[in-house]
Design a protein around this motif. Structure first.
Motif, PDB file in Angstrom:
ATOM      1  N   THR A   9       8.111 -11.829 -13.852  1.00 63.59           N
ATOM      2  CA  THR A   9       7.387 -13.088 -14.056  1.00 63.59           C
ATOM      3  C   THR A   9       5.989 -12.799 -14.613  1.00 63.59           C
ATOM      4  OG1 THR A   9       8.573 -13.972 -12.155  1.00 63.59           O
ATOM      5  CG2 THR A   9       6.690 -15.232 -12.914  1.00 63.59           C
ATOM      6  N   TYR A  10       5.406 -11.711 -14.135  1.00 62.93           N
ATOM      7  CA  TYR A  10       4.083 -11.272 -14.578  1.00 62.93           C
ATOM      8  C   TYR A  10       3.021 -12.357 -14.446  1.00 62.93           C
ATOM      9  CZ  TYR A  10       7.164  -7.724 -16.381  1.00 62.93           C
ATOM     10  OH  TYR A  10       8.150  -6.778 -16.481  1.00 62.93           O
ATOM     11  N   HIS A  14      -1.193  -7.825 -12.748  1.00 60.89           N
ATOM     12  CA  HIS A  14      -1.965  -6.911 -11.905  1.00 60.89           C
ATOM     13  C   HIS A  14      -1.555  -5.457 -12.185  1.00 60.89           C
ATOM     14  CE1 HIS A  14       1.629  -6.699  -9.378  1.00 60.89           C
ATOM     15  NE2 HIS A  14       1.621  -8.027  -9.246  1.00 60.89           N
ATOM     16  N   HIS A  17       2.089  -4.337 -12.067  1.00 69.27           N
ATOM     17  CA  HIS A  17       2.865  -4.653 -13.274  1.00 69.27           C
ATOM     18  C   HIS A  17       2.626  -3.585 -14.346  1.00 69.27           C
ATOM     19  CE1 HIS A  17       2.497  -9.133 -11.996  1.00 69.27           C
ATOM     20  NE2 HIS A  17       3.653  -8.666 -11.597  1.00 69.27           N
ATOM     21  N   LEU A  20       4.299  -0.342 -13.634  1.00 72.90           N
ATOM     22  CA  LEU A  20       5.745  -0.428 -13.819  1.00 72.90           C
ATOM     23  C   LEU A  20       6.101  -0.404 -15.305  1.00 72.90           C
ATOM     24  CD1 LEU A  20       8.469  -1.295 -11.927  1.00 72.90           C
ATOM     25  CD2 LEU A  20       8.455  -2.717 -13.967  1.00 72.90           C
ATOM     26  N   LYS A  46      10.741 -19.281  -7.173  1.00 72.10           N
ATOM     27  CA  LYS A  46       9.303 -19.057  -7.437  1.00 72.10           C
ATOM     28  C   LYS A  46       8.764 -20.338  -8.033  1.00 72.10           C
ATOM     29  CE  LYS A  46       8.898 -14.150  -8.348  1.00 72.10           C
ATOM     30  NZ  LYS A  46       8.128 -13.146  -9.066  1.00 72.10           N
ATOM     31  N   GLY A  93      11.460  -2.730 -10.495  1.00 72.79           N
ATOM     32  CA  GLY A  93      10.807  -2.078  -9.353  1.00 72.79           C
ATOM     33  C   GLY A  93      11.747  -1.915  -8.168  1.00 72.79           C
ATOM     34  N   ASP A  95      11.622  -2.924  -5.296  1.00 72.05           N
ATOM     35  CA  ASP A  95      11.869  -4.086  -4.421  1.00 72.05           C
ATOM     36  C   ASP A  95      13.231  -4.703  -4.732  1.00 72.05           C
ATOM     37  OD1 ASP A  95      10.290  -4.434  -6.771  1.00 72.05           O
ATOM     38  OD2 ASP A  95       9.894  -6.527  -6.268  1.00 72.05           O
ATOM     39  N   ARG A 114       7.836   0.879  -6.634  1.00 75.40           N
ATOM     40  CA  ARG A 114       6.936  -0.267  -6.739  1.00 75.40           C
ATOM     41  C   ARG A 114       5.564   0.168  -6.234  1.00 75.40           C
ATOM     42  NH1 ARG A 114       7.191  -6.137  -6.193  1.00 75.40           N
ATOM     43  NH2 ARG A 114       5.491  -6.804  -4.836  1.00 75.40           N
ATOM     44  N   THR A 115       4.510  -0.342  -6.861  1.00 68.67           N
ATOM     45  CA  THR A 115       3.158  -0.004  -6.406  1.00 68.67           C
ATOM     46  C   THR A 115       2.876  -0.743  -5.106  1.00 68.67           C
ATOM     47  OG1 THR A 115       2.541   0.118  -8.711  1.00 68.67           O
ATOM     48  CG2 THR A 115       0.730   0.031  -7.120  1.00 68.67           C
ATOM     49  N   VAL A 118       0.009  -4.596  -3.743  1.00 66.82           N
ATOM     50  CA  VAL A 118      -0.399  -5.672  -4.656  1.00 66.82           C
ATOM     51  C   VAL A 118       0.838  -6.477  -5.084  1.00 66.82           C
ATOM     52  CG1 VAL A 118      -0.328  -4.153  -6.685  1.00 66.82           C
ATOM     53  CG2 VAL A 118      -1.675  -6.255  -6.775  1.00 66.82           C
ATOM     54  N   SER A 119       0.678  -7.787  -5.159  1.00 63.84           N
ATOM     55  CA  SER A 119       1.763  -8.640  -5.669  1.00 63.84           C
ATOM     56  C   SER A 119       1.173  -9.958  -6.155  1.00 63.84           C
ATOM     57  CB  SER A 119       2.814  -8.918  -4.595  1.00 63.84           C
ATOM     58  OG  SER A 119       2.319  -9.869  -3.688  1.00 63.84           O
ATOM     59  N   SER A 120       1.904 -10.617  -7.044  1.00 63.99           N
ATOM     60  CA  SER A 120       1.427 -11.905  -7.566  1.00 63.99           C
ATOM     61  C   SER A 120       1.294 -12.909  -6.423  1.00 63.99           C
ATOM     62  CB  SER A 120       2.406 -12.453  -8.601  1.00 63.99           C
ATOM     63  OG  SER A 120       2.580 -11.541  -9.641  1.00 63.99           O
ATOM     64  N   SER A 121       2.254 -12.875  -5.491  1.00 63.65           N
ATOM     65  CA  SER A 121       2.213 -13.842  -4.378  1.00 63.65           C
ATOM     66  C   SER A 121       0.901 -13.706  -3.614  1.00 63.65           C
ATOM     67  CB  SER A 121       3.347 -13.621  -3.389  1.00 63.65           C
ATOM     68  OG  SER A 121       4.538 -13.470  -4.064  1.00 63.65           O
ATOM     69  N   ARG A 124      -1.962 -15.039  -5.577  1.00 66.92           N
ATOM     70  CA  ARG A 124      -1.963 -16.509  -5.592  1.00 66.92           C
ATOM     71  C   ARG A 124      -2.518 -17.060  -4.285  1.00 66.92           C
ATOM     72  NH1 ARG A 124       3.126 -16.084  -8.660  1.00 66.92           N
ATOM     73  NH2 ARG A 124       4.295 -15.917  -6.730  1.00 66.92           N
TER      74      ARG A 124
HETATM   75  N1  CTP Z   1       6.134  -4.655  -9.503  1.00 62.23           N
HETATM   76  C1  CTP Z   1       5.729  -3.365  -9.095  1.00 62.23           C
HETATM   77  N2  CTP Z   1       4.734  -3.248  -8.170  1.00 62.23           N
HETATM   78  C2  CTP Z   1       4.137  -4.337  -7.631  1.00 62.23           C
HETATM   79  C3  CTP Z   1       4.544  -5.656  -8.041  1.00 62.23           C
HETATM   80  C4  CTP Z   1       5.560  -5.754  -8.987  1.00 62.23           C
HETATM   81  O1  CTP Z   1       6.239  -2.370  -9.557  1.00 62.23           O
HETATM   82  N3  CTP Z   1       3.195  -4.182  -6.723  1.00 62.23           N
HETATM   83  C5  CTP Z   1       7.230  -4.757 -10.460  1.00 62.23           C
HETATM   84  C6  CTP Z   1       8.431  -5.501  -9.918  1.00 62.23           C
HETATM   85  O2  CTP Z   1       9.260  -4.651  -9.162  1.00 62.23           O
HETATM   86  C7  CTP Z   1       9.103  -5.975 -11.196  1.00 62.23           C
HETATM   87  C8  CTP Z   1       7.903  -6.217 -12.118  1.00 62.23           C
HETATM   88  O3  CTP Z   1       6.802  -5.522 -11.574  1.00 62.23           O
HETATM   89  O4  CTP Z   1       9.910  -4.971 -11.712  1.00 62.23           O
HETATM   90  C9  CTP Z   1       7.606  -7.685 -12.279  1.00 62.23           C
HETATM   91  O5  CTP Z   1       7.417  -8.226 -10.986  1.00 62.23           O
HETATM   92  P1  CTP Z   1       7.037  -9.719 -10.650  1.00 62.23           P
HETATM   93  O6  CTP Z   1       8.100 -10.307  -9.817  1.00 62.23           O
HETATM   94  O7  CTP Z   1       6.601 -10.427 -11.855  1.00 62.23           O
HETATM   95  O8  CTP Z   1       5.720  -9.435  -9.757  1.00 62.23           O
HETATM   96  P2  CTP Z   1       5.418  -9.573  -8.218  1.00 62.23           P
HETATM   97  O9  CTP Z   1       3.981  -9.190  -8.009  1.00 62.23           O
HETATM   98  O10 CTP Z   1       6.433  -8.840  -7.397  1.00 62.23           O
HETATM   99  O11 CTP Z   1       5.570 -11.153  -8.030  1.00 62.23           O
HETATM  100  P3  CTP Z   1       5.834 -12.042  -6.731  1.00 62.23           P
HETATM  101  O12 CTP Z   1       4.793 -11.665  -5.720  1.00 62.23           O
HETATM  102  O13 CTP Z   1       5.717 -13.456  -7.223  1.00 62.23           O
HETATM  103  O14 CTP Z   1       7.238 -11.716  -6.271  1.00 62.23           O
END
Ligand code: CTP
Length: 447
Positions: A9-10, A14, A17, A20, A46, A93, A95, A114-115, A118-121, A124
């Motif tokens: 979704t990007y 961050h 992303h 990855l 989402k 990733g 996850d 996966r790093t 950190v996450s988009s959620s 947000r």
């Molecule tokens: N990704 C990653 N490390 C993170 C977050 C995401 O490697 N800390 C990877 C995911 O595994 C995926 C790609 O980045 O392959 C895109 O992930 P996306 O779902 O857009 O990001 P998230 O941060 O995981 O979003 P959300 O919190 O909404 O699930």
């Protein structure tokens, strides 16, 4: 040349992303990145992605890591993409471990680490957690509270109701449960008003005085003038006033509106909306009725919404026919409203003691739109023509009856300062205007 593909979704790009994407690129020579479209994200649960598809695509592009960017729009598309783009390696990733093993049939599947942290959620929710208070009837709050859990960036901070013991039993997790509205307003940034419509104006005004944004269950006011005053006050205080009609926030309903505006059924000549639900009023004594939603306040707003959104609010004439309960003119159990426009007509048929087919039909010069019951929870509609082989059916996932999307829209409205994106101010005013006409009684014939 090894071709690699990855999807995401990007949102709020961050460093997780970026890492990855770098690792994905290192797996081969050519990297294709699939960015998920908003609708596809909705069906994956989402729902409050902060950035638009274009913004997310631009952000990925700006990194300069991807050789090609595509949009992911439908279930099963990954298989199509892998075949069409001659992909050797699919990667995501860790996850997602196991989730995409089925693609091994088409290419090599690699799960990259996966790093952590950190996450988009998370981004947000840190960005803006809007503390929302709710005032009104407990039974109406339940769905809103449940649905708010799906939306990040929102927290139900307080409840104001008359029935404290019941509220404590049902919503023990909420920190403040009070019968003092002023106390609630002191604890929150925004309020969702779901009390009896006769109290809306006073409660909206009080919320604005306390600096709180307002999401008000429709009707916003009991008259057009009252509604105008509320909007003026909102403007003066620089706060948001948004009308809560869940239908307006459903994807299928929004698509239907756009389709009709683009002339799919020709010129719209008639809009006919029916909404009914059977309720037992015998349990209520006459003196209790002032606390119960009558038919026009409960069903009027959703039924009027498509009429005003499709034909506008400048109708030439309207007439209301109403069936009162036990002779009490201000408590209707069935009402019909007819509108005459310069070049179209419309009608609503609503009832709380009368049952009918809850459908929406929009008649045009080339064809018609048919939304089956219960149309106000729109997830499906048909565009029908004289020749049935031209008919088209449309389905869009609707989660949480649209309330979830309404909450997302409210959070956005507070962020952008615009509460009238889905329901224009003139429409909110026109809806309150019809409620006012009903209450005045001048335009009403009683059965
Ligand atoms: N990704 C990653 N490390 C993170 C977050 C995401 O490697 N800390 C990877 C995911 O595994 C995926 C790609 O980045 O392959 C895109 O992930 P996306 O779902 O857009 O990001 P998230 O941060 O995981 O979003 P959300 O919190 O909404 O699930």
């Amino acid at each position: 040349m090894t071709r690699v593909i990855t999807y995401g979704t990007y949102d709020l790009l961050h460093h997780g992303h970026v890492k990855l994407l770098e690792r994905a690129k290192a797996l081969g020579d050519y990297l294709i990145v699939g960015v998920t479209a908003d609708d596809f994200d909705k069906t994956r649960g989402k729902i409050n992605v902060t950035q638009s598809l274009m913004e997310r695509v631009e952000a990925v592009k700006a990194l300069g890591i991807a050789d090609e960017i595509i949009i992911e729009e439908y279930e099963g598309q990954k298989i199509d993409d892998i075949r069409r783009h001659n992909v050797d390696i699919f990667t995501v990733g860790s996850d997602w471990v196991g989730k995409f093993d089925y693609l091994n049939e088409y290419c090599t599947v690699v799960y990259l680490p996966r790093t952590e942290g950190v996450s988009s959620s998370e981004l947000r929710s840190v960005r803006a957690s809007l503390r929302v208070g709710i005032v009104g009837d407990i039974d109406f709050m339940v769905k809103f509270i449940l649905e708010s859990e799906y939306v990040n960036g929102v927290e139900i901070g307080a409840i104001c109701t008359d029935d404290i013991p019941r509220a404590k039993k049902m919503f023990g997790q909420i920190s403040l449960i009070t019968s003092d509205y002023g106390e609630l307003l002191g604890q929150v940034d925004a309020v969702y008003i779901v009390s009896h419509p006769s109290r809306h104006e006073e409660q909206i005004a009080q919320a604005f005085e306390a600096g709180c944004h307002v999401l008000c269950e429709s009707p916003v006011a009991m008259s057009r003038e009252g509604c105008r005053r509320m909007f003026e006050l909102a403007k003066e205080k620089n706060l948001v006033l948004m009308e809560g009609i869940k239908t307006a926030y459903s994807t299928a309903y929004s698509r239907l509106l756009l389709m009709l505006k683009s002339g799919k059924i020709g010129k719209v000549i008639s809009v006919d909306a029916t909404c009914t639900s059977l309720k037992n009023f015998e349990q209520h004594k006459d003196e209790e009725l002032s606390r119960v939603w009558n038919t026009i306040t409960e069903w009027g707003p959703p039924a009027l919404l498509p009429i005003f959104q499709m034909l506008g609010t400048e109708y030439r004439a309207s007439h209301i026919v109403s069936l009162p309960l036990r002779g009490q003119k201000d408590f209707d159990v069935f009402t019909k409203v007819d509108f005459l426009y310069d070049d179209a007509v419309a009608s609503v048929k609503i009832g709380k003691n009368v049952k009918s087919e809850g459908e929406l039909i929009v008649s045009g010069t080339k064809g018609y739109a048919y939304v089956p019951a219960p149309w106000w929870k729109t997830d499906y509609f048909e565009i029908r023509f004289e020749n049935p082989s031209d008919n088209k059916r449309y389905f869009y996932q609707l989660d949480g009856e649209g309330i979830r999307y309404e909450i997302v829209a409210f959070v956005k409205a507070v962020e952008t300062g615009r509460g009238d994106v889905y329901i224009g101010r003139e429409i909110t005013e026109a809806i309150s205007g019809v409620i006012g006409d009903f209450t005045d009684g001048d335009k009403v014939s009683y059965i």
